[in-house]
Design an enzyme around this catalytic site. Sequence first.
Site, PDB file in Angstrom:
ATOM      1  N   ASP A  25       0.976  40.088 -24.195  1.00 35.91           N
ATOM      2  CA  ASP A  25       2.259  40.768 -23.561  1.00 35.91           C
ATOM      3  C   ASP A  25       3.490  40.989 -24.739  1.00 35.91           C
ATOM      4  OD1 ASP A  25       0.808  40.133 -21.325  1.00 35.91           O
ATOM      5  OD2 ASP A  25       2.026  38.773 -20.368  1.00 35.91           O
ATOM      6  N   GLU A  73       1.680  42.280 -19.293  1.00 38.20           N
ATOM      7  CA  GLU A  73       1.730  41.989 -17.988  1.00 38.20           C
ATOM      8  C   GLU A  73       2.195  43.325 -17.460  1.00 38.20           C
ATOM      9  OE1 GLU A  73       4.061  38.656 -17.116  1.00 38.20           O
ATOM     10  OE2 GLU A  73       3.893  38.947 -14.815  1.00 38.20           O
ATOM     11  N   LYS A 130      -2.609  43.302 -17.036  1.00 38.74           N
ATOM     12  CA  LYS A 130      -2.866  42.216 -16.148  1.00 38.74           C
ATOM     13  C   LYS A 130      -1.898  41.890 -15.184  1.00 38.74           C
ATOM     14  CE  LYS A 130      -1.038  38.642 -19.552  1.00 38.74           C
ATOM     15  NZ  LYS A 130      -0.125  38.555 -18.650  1.00 38.74           N
ATOM     16  N   LYS A 133      -0.333  36.121 -14.864  1.00 41.48           N
ATOM     17  CA  LYS A 133       0.184  35.503 -15.958  1.00 41.48           C
ATOM     18  C   LYS A 133      -0.915  35.360 -16.830  1.00 41.48           C
ATOM     19  CE  LYS A 133       4.227  35.231 -14.270  1.00 41.48           C
ATOM     20  NZ  LYS A 133       5.263  36.304 -14.660  1.00 41.48           N
ATOM     21  N   VAL A 158       3.788  36.043 -26.303  1.00 37.43           N
ATOM     22  CA  VAL A 158       4.710  35.607 -25.527  1.00 37.43           C
ATOM     23  C   VAL A 158       4.619  35.476 -23.981  1.00 37.43           C
ATOM     24  CG1 VAL A 158       6.582  36.325 -27.090  1.00 37.43           C
ATOM     25  CG2 VAL A 158       6.084  37.702 -25.151  1.00 37.43           C
ATOM     26  N   THR A 159       5.111  34.705 -23.328  1.00 36.90           N
ATOM     27  CA  THR A 159       5.712  33.569 -23.827  1.00 36.90           C
ATOM     28  C   THR A 159       4.920  32.534 -23.693  1.00 36.90           C
ATOM     29  OG1 THR A 159       6.611  32.858 -21.654  1.00 36.90           O
ATOM     30  CG2 THR A 159       7.959  34.327 -22.802  1.00 36.90           C
ATOM     31  N   CYS A 163       2.616  33.071 -20.227  1.00 37.29           N
ATOM     32  CA  CYS A 163       1.239  33.739 -20.081  1.00 37.29           C
ATOM     33  C   CYS A 163       0.299  33.503 -21.167  1.00 37.29           C
ATOM     34  CB  CYS A 163       1.782  35.304 -20.387  1.00 37.29           C
ATOM     35  SG  CYS A 163       2.473  35.784 -18.753  1.00 37.29           S
ATOM     36  N   GLN A 203      -4.865  14.804 -26.339  1.00 32.58           N
ATOM     37  CA  GLN A 203      -5.875  14.112 -25.886  1.00 32.58           C
ATOM     38  C   GLN A 203      -7.318  14.734 -26.705  1.00 32.58           C
ATOM     39  OE1 GLN A 203      -5.912  13.263 -21.316  1.00 32.58           O
ATOM     40  NE2 GLN A 203      -4.322  14.816 -21.358  1.00 32.58           N
TER      41      GLN A 203
HETATM   42  C1  C5J Z   1       5.066  36.029 -19.886  1.00 29.00           C
HETATM   43  C2  C5J Z   1       6.503  35.846 -18.124  1.00 29.00           C
HETATM   44  N1  C5J Z   1       4.502  37.041 -20.537  1.00 29.00           N
HETATM   45  N2  C5J Z   1       6.961  34.895 -18.898  1.00 29.00           N
HETATM   46  N3  C5J Z   1       5.569  36.681 -19.032  1.00 29.00           N
HETATM   47  O1  C5J Z   1       4.808  35.007 -20.386  1.00 29.00           O
HETATM   48  O2  C5J Z   1       6.780  36.098 -17.154  1.00 29.00           O
END
Ligand code: C5J
Length: 225
Positions: A25, A73, A130, A133, A158-159, A163, A203
Amino acid sequence: MFTIAASPYPYVLPSGSKPCLIVIDMQRDFVEAGGFGEALGNDVSLLTAIVPTVKRLLDCFRALNLPIVHTREAHKPDLSDCPPAKLKRGGASMKIGDLGPMGRILIDGEVGNELLPELRALPDELEITKPGKGAFYATALQDYLHDLEITHLLFAGVTTEVCVQTSMREANDRGYECLIVEDATESYFPEFKQAAIAMIIAQGGIVGWSASCEQVIAGLEQAYG
Ligand code: C5J
């Protein structure tokens, strides 16, 4: 067999395997000044700062002839792929499909939904939209990776905590060995980035590994150069 120096312990690339870079993204609305992310009050300079590092990774994968997938996205203009629960979120100010500063928000084909010009996909690289997320939900990603017999995935973009982490968790549940490139991912909230990476590698690597771009490039050049 080759390794990338990583946390919580070295990331192994078995001989014969080819890792795929998944860039999540890096779209204009999230990263560029004047986009939707900034209109929501976020400091996008945190995200623009990683662009050269993501580009270094892309250059490395391209030079070594390793596969790359880019995601955005994005929803269809008629929003038929956007569940009502997602459409309702985000408060009244700006919803998916509303007109933002760079066109309709999160809609495929709008300027704000394009990848950053400097990180654009090359013709032989897969670019997928997509609606969720995660990069696996309602996309052809798994079939693509299966056809290429890919077992190892490196994540950037990101972020970090939304995502990227969601995609990595989806991949982990599907049996992929996942590594997040820590300086090639970012969040509007630095503490969320740190927490997400800590959760991933906790872990004994419950979701996967983390490494710097430098460590990744050094390992890949040794393995595939
Ligand atoms: C992504 C969002 N790409 N933060 N989308 O992380 O909505």
